[in-house]
Design a protein around this motif. Structure first.
Motif, mmCIF file in Angstrom:
data_model
loop_
_atom_site.group_PDB
_atom_site.id
_atom_site.type_symbol
_atom_site.label_atom_id
_atom_site.label_comp_id
_atom_site.label_asym_id
_atom_site.label_seq_id
_atom_site.Cartn_x
_atom_site.Cartn_y
_atom_site.Cartn_z
ATOM 1 N N ARG A 9 0.661 -0.909 -0.240
ATOM 2 C CA ARG A 9 -0.463 0.015 0.041
ATOM 3 C C ARG A 9 0.838 1.062 0.084
ATOM 4 N NH1 ARG A 9 -2.816 -2.379 4.473
ATOM 5 N NH2 ARG A 9 -4.192 -4.006 2.970
ATOM 6 N N ARG A 10 1.713 1.071 1.040
ATOM 7 C CA ARG A 10 2.504 2.687 0.820
ATOM 8 C C ARG A 10 3.094 2.937 -0.129
ATOM 9 N NH1 ARG A 10 6.245 2.607 6.260
ATOM 10 N NH2 ARG A 10 4.574 2.944 6.620
ATOM 11 N N PHE A 11 4.170 1.903 -0.946
ATOM 12 C CA PHE A 11 4.376 1.777 -2.345
ATOM 13 C C PHE A 11 3.825 1.972 -3.289
ATOM 14 C CE2 PHE A 11 6.436 -0.038 -6.206
ATOM 15 C CZ PHE A 11 8.004 0.517 -6.528
ATOM 16 N N VAL A 12 2.709 1.308 -3.664
ATOM 17 C CA VAL A 12 1.112 1.883 -4.515
ATOM 18 C C VAL A 12 1.188 3.675 -4.618
ATOM 19 C CG1 VAL A 12 0.084 1.654 -5.726
ATOM 20 C CG2 VAL A 12 1.799 -0.567 -5.134
ATOM 21 N N ALA A 13 0.835 4.061 -3.087
ATOM 22 C CA ALA A 13 0.882 5.280 -3.125
ATOM 23 C C ALA A 13 1.560 6.219 -3.759
ATOM 24 C CB ALA A 13 0.362 5.420 -2.028
ATOM 25 N N GLN A 14 3.160 5.952 -2.980
ATOM 26 C CA GLN A 14 4.296 6.586 -3.413
ATOM 27 C C GLN A 14 4.551 6.617 -4.902
ATOM 28 O OE1 GLN A 14 6.849 5.300 -0.800
ATOM 29 N NE2 GLN A 14 6.192 6.638 1.780
ATOM 30 N N ARG A 15 4.412 5.755 -5.606
ATOM 31 C CA ARG A 15 5.012 5.392 -6.299
ATOM 32 C C ARG A 15 3.716 5.662 -7.563
ATOM 33 N NH1 ARG A 15 9.516 2.920 -9.847
ATOM 34 N NH2 ARG A 15 8.842 2.831 -11.845
ATOM 35 N N LEU A 16 2.421 5.793 -7.316
ATOM 36 C CA LEU A 16 1.941 6.663 -8.086
ATOM 37 C C LEU A 16 1.205 8.278 -7.462
ATOM 38 C CD1 LEU A 16 -1.261 3.508 -8.377
ATOM 39 C CD2 LEU A 16 0.783 4.823 -10.237
ATOM 40 N N MET A 17 2.158 8.528 -7.257
ATOM 41 C CA MET A 17 1.537 9.822 -6.295
ATOM 42 C C MET A 17 -0.181 9.882 -5.707
ATOM 43 S SD MET A 17 4.980 12.480 -9.083
ATOM 44 C CE MET A 17 4.126 11.823 -9.582
ATOM 45 N N LEU A 18 -0.138 8.883 -5.530
ATOM 46 C CA LEU A 18 -1.364 9.092 -5.151
ATOM 47 C C LEU A 18 -2.147 9.778 -4.260
ATOM 48 C CD1 LEU A 18 -4.035 7.160 -5.194
ATOM 49 C CD2 LEU A 18 -3.530 6.299 -3.318
ATOM 50 N N ILE A 19 -1.488 10.612 -3.696
ATOM 51 C CA ILE A 19 -2.013 11.739 -2.722
ATOM 52 C C ILE A 19 -1.817 13.342 -3.468
ATOM 53 C CG2 ILE A 19 0.419 12.460 -1.949
ATOM 54 C CD1 ILE A 19 -2.533 12.274 0.374
ATOM 55 N N VAL A 20 -0.676 13.318 -4.561
ATOM 56 C CA VAL A 20 -1.208 14.614 -5.355
ATOM 57 C C VAL A 20 -1.886 14.619 -6.275
ATOM 58 C CG1 VAL A 20 0.863 15.438 -7.481
ATOM 59 C CG2 VAL A 20 1.223 14.392 -5.519
ATOM 60 N N VAL A 21 -2.562 13.836 -6.411
ATOM 61 C CA VAL A 21 -4.055 13.795 -7.036
ATOM 62 C C VAL A 21 -4.993 13.747 -6.170
ATOM 63 C CG1 VAL A 21 -5.139 11.745 -8.590
ATOM 64 C CG2 VAL A 21 -2.890 11.680 -9.187
ATOM 65 N N VAL A 22 -5.395 12.834 -5.111
ATOM 66 C CA VAL A 22 -6.305 12.748 -4.634
ATOM 67 C C VAL A 22 -7.187 13.989 -3.634
ATOM 68 C CG1 VAL A 22 -7.979 11.608 -2.772
ATOM 69 C CG2 VAL A 22 -6.663 10.311 -3.663
ATOM 70 N N MET A 23 -6.004 14.163 -3.464
ATOM 71 C CA MET A 23 -6.119 15.862 -2.270
ATOM 72 C C MET A 23 -6.482 16.848 -3.075
ATOM 73 S SD MET A 23 -5.952 14.751 0.602
ATOM 74 C CE MET A 23 -5.693 16.246 1.624
ATOM 75 N N PRO A 24 -6.431 17.138 -4.646
ATOM 76 C CA PRO A 24 -6.478 18.192 -5.078
ATOM 77 C C PRO A 24 -8.297 18.241 -5.899
ATOM 78 C CG PRO A 24 -4.914 17.748 -6.073
ATOM 79 C CD PRO A 24 -4.751 16.778 -5.059
ATOM 80 N N VAL A 25 -8.645 16.953 -6.048
ATOM 81 C CA VAL A 25 -9.826 16.121 -6.160
ATOM 82 C C VAL A 25 -10.955 16.547 -5.119
ATOM 83 C CG1 VAL A 25 -11.345 14.581 -6.756
ATOM 84 C CG2 VAL A 25 -9.454 14.839 -7.937
ATOM 85 N N ILE A 26 -10.148 15.757 -4.156
ATOM 86 C CA ILE A 26 -11.099 16.684 -2.742
ATOM 87 C C ILE A 26 -11.181 17.893 -2.463
ATOM 88 C CG2 ILE A 26 -11.148 16.325 0.336
ATOM 89 C CD1 ILE A 26 -9.659 13.085 -0.806
#
Length: 119
Positions: free
Chosen positions: A38-55
């Motif tokens: 979970r941690r690796f995929v979230a960092q690799r896909l830069m998930l926080i960079v996508v999710v936070m602006p949408v929210i």
């Protein structure tokens, strides 16, 4: 000296090309640590960079009076995060199959263990 290579603490190293050929054929067994995946995929896909602006855009829409579109954007951001976290081991396996650098990283750092399947 009667112990086999698989009796030790560490699994035998399997090269990426052998991994790509052996996994679909069923010659290999893969164990993925879901928490580390979970941690690796979230960092690799830069998930926080996508999710936070949408929210954030969803919250801005709610505050400006567009309740339903804003609520849908917030829900979409949260749902995207949950789905990626839930599917992280599968995403990690897909990434490791496609990219030798990812395979090397995840096997050397304990995120994924690859062993030969027993007959």
């Amino acid at each position: 000296m009667g112990a086999s290579a698989n009796d030790g603490e560490f699994a035998e190293y399997i090269a990426h090309e052998e991994f790509r050929a052996g996994l679909p054929a069923g010659r290999l067994r893969v164990v993925i640590d879901p928490k580390l995946a979970r941690r690796f995929v979230a960092q690799r896909l830069m998930l926080i960079v996508v999710v936070m602006p949408v929210i954030g855009v969803g919250l801005a829409l709610v505050l400006t009076g567009r309740t339903w579109p804003g609520a849908l954007m917030v829900a979409a951001g949260v749902l995207l995060n949950r789905v990626v976290m839930w599917q992280a081991p599968k995403i990690l396996l897909h990434m490791a199959l496609r990219d030798p650098a990812v395979y090397e990283f995840v096997t050397h750092n304990g995120l994924m263990e690859v062993r030969r399947a027993e007959a």
